[in-house]
Enzyme design. Sequence first.
Site, PDB file in Angstrom:
ATOM      1  N   LEU A  68      50.996  58.533  83.594  1.00 23.49           N
ATOM      2  CA  LEU A  68      49.659  57.947  83.792  1.00 23.49           C
ATOM      3  C   LEU A  68      49.645  56.469  83.408  1.00 23.49           C
ATOM      4  O   LEU A  68      48.661  55.768  83.629  1.00 23.49           O
ATOM      5  CB  LEU A  68      48.634  58.716  82.952  1.00 23.49           C
ATOM      6  CG  LEU A  68      48.460  60.190  83.346  1.00 23.49           C
ATOM      7  CD1 LEU A  68      47.650  60.936  82.303  1.00 23.49           C
ATOM      8  CD2 LEU A  68      47.787  60.308  84.707  1.00 23.49           C
TER       9      LEU A  68
ATOM     10  N   LYS B 152      63.921  57.323  74.393  1.00 25.20           N
ATOM     11  CA  LYS B 152      63.262  56.628  73.281  1.00 25.20           C
ATOM     12  C   LYS B 152      64.208  56.278  72.123  1.00 25.20           C
ATOM     13  O   LYS B 152      64.000  55.279  71.445  1.00 25.20           O
ATOM     14  CB  LYS B 152      62.110  57.475  72.720  1.00 25.20           C
ATOM     15  CG  LYS B 152      60.847  57.400  73.546  1.00 25.20           C
ATOM     16  CD  LYS B 152      59.718  58.107  72.803  1.00 25.20           C
ATOM     17  CE  LYS B 152      58.442  58.083  73.603  1.00 25.20           C
ATOM     18  NZ  LYS B 152      57.306  58.628  72.861  1.00 25.20           N
TER      19      LYS B 152
ATOM     20  N   GLU C  58      59.303  46.225  62.879  1.00 27.42           N
ATOM     21  CA  GLU C  58      59.335  47.152  61.747  1.00 27.42           C
ATOM     22  C   GLU C  58      58.901  48.570  62.138  1.00 27.42           C
ATOM     23  O   GLU C  58      59.479  49.560  61.687  1.00 27.42           O
ATOM     24  CB  GLU C  58      58.385  46.594  60.685  1.00 27.42           C
ATOM     25  CG  GLU C  58      58.674  47.074  59.296  1.00 27.42           C
ATOM     26  CD  GLU C  58      57.564  46.660  58.344  1.00 27.42           C
ATOM     27  OE1 GLU C  58      57.020  45.553  58.501  1.00 27.42           O
ATOM     28  OE2 GLU C  58      57.238  47.479  57.475  1.00 27.42           O
TER      29      GLU C  58
ATOM     30  N   ASP D 289      53.544  54.360  69.146  1.00 28.29           N
ATOM     31  CA  ASP D 289      53.034  55.733  69.010  1.00 28.29           C
ATOM     32  C   ASP D 289      52.276  55.926  67.700  1.00 28.29           C
ATOM     33  O   ASP D 289      51.269  56.635  67.652  1.00 28.29           O
ATOM     34  CB  ASP D 289      54.180  56.753  69.078  1.00 28.29           C
ATOM     35  CG  ASP D 289      54.612  57.040  70.514  1.00 28.29           C
ATOM     36  OD1 ASP D 289      53.801  56.819  71.433  1.00 28.29           O
ATOM     37  OD2 ASP D 289      55.756  57.487  70.717  1.00 28.29           O
TER      38      ASP D 289
ATOM     39  N   ALA E 267      58.101  69.048  64.689  1.00 28.83           N
ATOM     40  CA  ALA E 267      58.938  68.114  63.920  1.00 28.83           C
ATOM     41  C   ALA E 267      59.873  67.330  64.843  1.00 28.83           C
ATOM     42  O   ALA E 267      60.985  66.993  64.480  1.00 28.83           O
ATOM     43  CB  ALA E 267      59.736  68.889  62.867  1.00 28.83           C
ATOM     44  N   GLY E 268      59.404  67.028  66.046  1.00 23.09           N
ATOM     45  CA  GLY E 268      60.214  66.256  66.998  1.00 23.09           C
ATOM     46  C   GLY E 268      59.957  64.767  66.850  1.00 23.09           C
ATOM     47  O   GLY E 268      59.514  64.294  65.801  1.00 23.09           O
TER      48      GLY E 268
ATOM     49  N   ILE F  30      48.226  66.495  70.339  1.00 19.18           N
ATOM     50  CA  ILE F  30      48.748  65.292  71.005  1.00 19.18           C
ATOM     51  C   ILE F  30      49.122  65.566  72.464  1.00 19.18           C
ATOM     52  O   ILE F  30      49.401  64.648  73.218  1.00 19.18           O
ATOM     53  CB  ILE F  30      49.905  64.621  70.238  1.00 19.18           C
ATOM     54  CG1 ILE F  30      51.186  65.428  70.292  1.00 19.18           C
ATOM     55  CG2 ILE F  30      49.514  64.342  68.790  1.00 19.18           C
ATOM     56  CD1 ILE F  30      52.408  64.574  69.922  1.00 19.18           C
TER      57      ILE F  30
HETATM   58  P1  NDP Z   1      60.398  66.766  71.039  1.00 17.13           P
HETATM   59  O1  NDP Z   1      61.190  67.432  72.108  1.00 17.13           O
HETATM   60  O2  NDP Z   1      61.047  65.726  70.191  1.00 17.13           O
HETATM   61  O3  NDP Z   1      59.804  67.904  70.029  1.00 17.13           O
HETATM   62  C1  NDP Z   1      59.261  69.094  70.526  1.00 17.13           C
HETATM   63  C2  NDP Z   1      58.637  69.901  69.385  1.00 17.13           C
HETATM   64  O4  NDP Z   1      58.016  71.062  69.957  1.00 17.13           O
HETATM   65  C3  NDP Z   1      59.640  70.409  68.353  1.00 17.13           C
HETATM   66  O5  NDP Z   1      59.013  70.463  67.087  1.00 17.13           O
HETATM   67  C4  NDP Z   1      59.924  71.828  68.859  1.00 17.13           C
HETATM   68  O6  NDP Z   1      60.352  72.733  67.862  1.00 17.13           O
HETATM   69  C5  NDP Z   1      58.549  72.238  69.339  1.00 17.13           C
HETATM   70  N1  NDP Z   1      58.585  73.345  70.287  1.00 17.13           N
HETATM   71  C6  NDP Z   1      59.029  73.320  71.584  1.00 17.13           C
HETATM   72  N2  NDP Z   1      58.898  74.531  72.151  1.00 17.13           N
HETATM   73  C7  NDP Z   1      58.378  75.346  71.192  1.00 17.13           C
HETATM   74  C8  NDP Z   1      58.023  76.737  71.166  1.00 17.13           C
HETATM   75  N3  NDP Z   1      58.146  77.522  72.251  1.00 17.13           N
HETATM   76  N4  NDP Z   1      57.493  77.236  70.030  1.00 17.13           N
HETATM   77  C9  NDP Z   1      57.338  76.454  68.939  1.00 17.13           C
HETATM   78  N5  NDP Z   1      57.650  75.138  68.901  1.00 17.13           N
HETATM   79  C10 NDP Z   1      58.179  74.607  70.009  1.00 17.13           C
HETATM   80  O7  NDP Z   1      59.113  66.182  71.775  1.00 17.13           O
HETATM   81  P2  NDP Z   1      58.146  64.984  71.328  1.00 17.13           P
HETATM   82  O8  NDP Z   1      57.969  65.050  69.856  1.00 17.13           O
HETATM   83  O9  NDP Z   1      58.611  63.723  71.926  1.00 17.13           O
HETATM   84  O10 NDP Z   1      56.776  65.374  72.070  1.00 17.13           O
HETATM   85  C11 NDP Z   1      56.056  66.554  71.766  1.00 17.13           C
HETATM   86  C12 NDP Z   1      54.834  66.659  72.645  1.00 17.13           C
HETATM   87  O11 NDP Z   1      53.948  65.595  72.373  1.00 17.13           O
HETATM   88  C13 NDP Z   1      55.142  66.573  74.137  1.00 17.13           C
HETATM   89  O12 NDP Z   1      54.444  67.603  74.769  1.00 17.13           O
HETATM   90  C14 NDP Z   1      54.590  65.237  74.588  1.00 17.13           C
HETATM   91  O13 NDP Z   1      54.034  65.312  75.873  1.00 17.13           O
HETATM   92  C15 NDP Z   1      53.499  64.971  73.559  1.00 17.13           C
HETATM   93  N6  NDP Z   1      53.334  63.533  73.292  1.00 17.13           N
HETATM   94  C16 NDP Z   1      52.086  62.977  73.461  1.00 17.13           C
HETATM   95  C17 NDP Z   1      51.875  61.643  73.210  1.00 17.13           C
HETATM   96  C18 NDP Z   1      50.517  61.069  73.423  1.00 17.13           C
HETATM   97  O14 NDP Z   1      50.402  59.843  73.514  1.00 17.13           O
HETATM   98  N7  NDP Z   1      49.472  61.859  73.478  1.00 17.13           N
HETATM   99  C19 NDP Z   1      52.970  60.772  72.746  1.00 17.13           C
HETATM  100  C20 NDP Z   1      54.234  61.456  72.554  1.00 17.13           C
HETATM  101  C21 NDP Z   1      54.394  62.800  72.838  1.00 17.13           C
HETATM  102  P3  NDP Z   1      61.943  72.926  67.526  1.00 17.13           P
HETATM  103  O15 NDP Z   1      62.299  71.779  66.648  1.00 17.13           O
HETATM  104  O16 NDP Z   1      62.011  74.226  66.821  1.00 17.13           O
HETATM  105  O17 NDP Z   1      62.664  72.913  68.839  1.00 17.13           O
END
Ligand code: NDP
Length: 273
Positions: free
Chosen positions: A16, A66, A78, A102, A127-128, A217
């Site tokens: 978007l 990223k 920073e 972010d 925790a991603g 988010i």
């Molecule tokens: P990552 O891939 O780094 O992290 C994904 C996270 O989701 C991990 O904690 C993972 O757990 C968890 N997860 C995935 N599948 C499952 C499941 N079936 N059950 C439980 N936990 C699950 O992604 P990001 O951190 O980069 O992004 C996460 C989300 O945030 C995305 O959907 C993205 O679209 C959104 N986002 C939105 C933004 C905004 O501006 N609004 C900005 C950035 C991201 P595990 O560690 O166990 O795999």
Amino acid sequence: MGKSFAVIGDPIDHSLSPNIHSAAFRELDLDSSYIAYRIPKGELEIGIDGLKKIKIHGFNITIPHKIEMMRYLDKIDESCSLIGAVNTVSNIDGVLKGYNTDMDGFLEPFKKKELNIIGTKILLVGAGGAARAIVAGFAKEKAKSITIANRSLEKAINLSKFAKTIGLDANAIEIKDVKDTAKDYNIIVNATSVGLKNESSVIELKGINEKTIVYDIIYMPMNTDFIKKAKEEKAIIIYGYEMLLGQAVRAFEIWHGIEAPYNAMKKALLGGF
Ligand code: NDP
């Protein structure tokens, strides 16, 4: 000559960001353009060379680049070194400087709505990469403590170590152990990708109240099951699109050095749903 901008990533078709930034250019009558540019994993270096050749003025970075993008920066803000990932780059005469918007994007809705973070107890689910920027934001705004709940405990433990190094009282648990404890927190954030495909919320929100802040988010769909459950409990809602808008506003201001037209950008974003 007009200025050009892009967002790079893969997949990128449904981004978007071009809509949001183009709306800002129109609103302020700027001679600029913004495109989505697909760069597959493994082709980042060639992609960046191409962007430099066309003298791109700035670009955003999304999944999967990223973290890898950090290697191609000449200067690092920073925000970017703290989080260890970059989502915004400026190109001034061939010098690439990286930022991470972010964190500020995540905090923006709290500021706009005058919602307090100081001294609060946080439950962060996930925790991603995004969760790391969120932890940095809560530390900056002096939250009291954060519980990080993740499917894989190891990642939650790593993130809680990071939280402690930046001055936040933190602990790590598995998502399944959240059970009925949501009511013990002031702010609850979903930073997992669960909800993107309309899945059920990974935690229960029973017992929270109209003072609890619930923030998802995920921005597509806008009303995730997590948000719906929070609405049933009459909580204060922050939508994922508000963070998306916040990071875009901040990127705009880095690139253009002027205040971003928030309302025009918001309208374009909501029109994209
Ligand atoms: P990552 O891939 O780094 O992290 C994904 C996270 O989701 C991990 O904690 C993972 O757990 C968890 N997860 C995935 N599948 C499952 C499941 N079936 N059950 C439980 N936990 C699950 O992604 P990001 O951190 O980069 O992004 C996460 C989300 O945030 C995305 O959907 C993205 O679209 C959104 N986002 C939105 C933004 C905004 O501006 N609004 C900005 C950035 C991201 P595990 O560690 O166990 O795999």
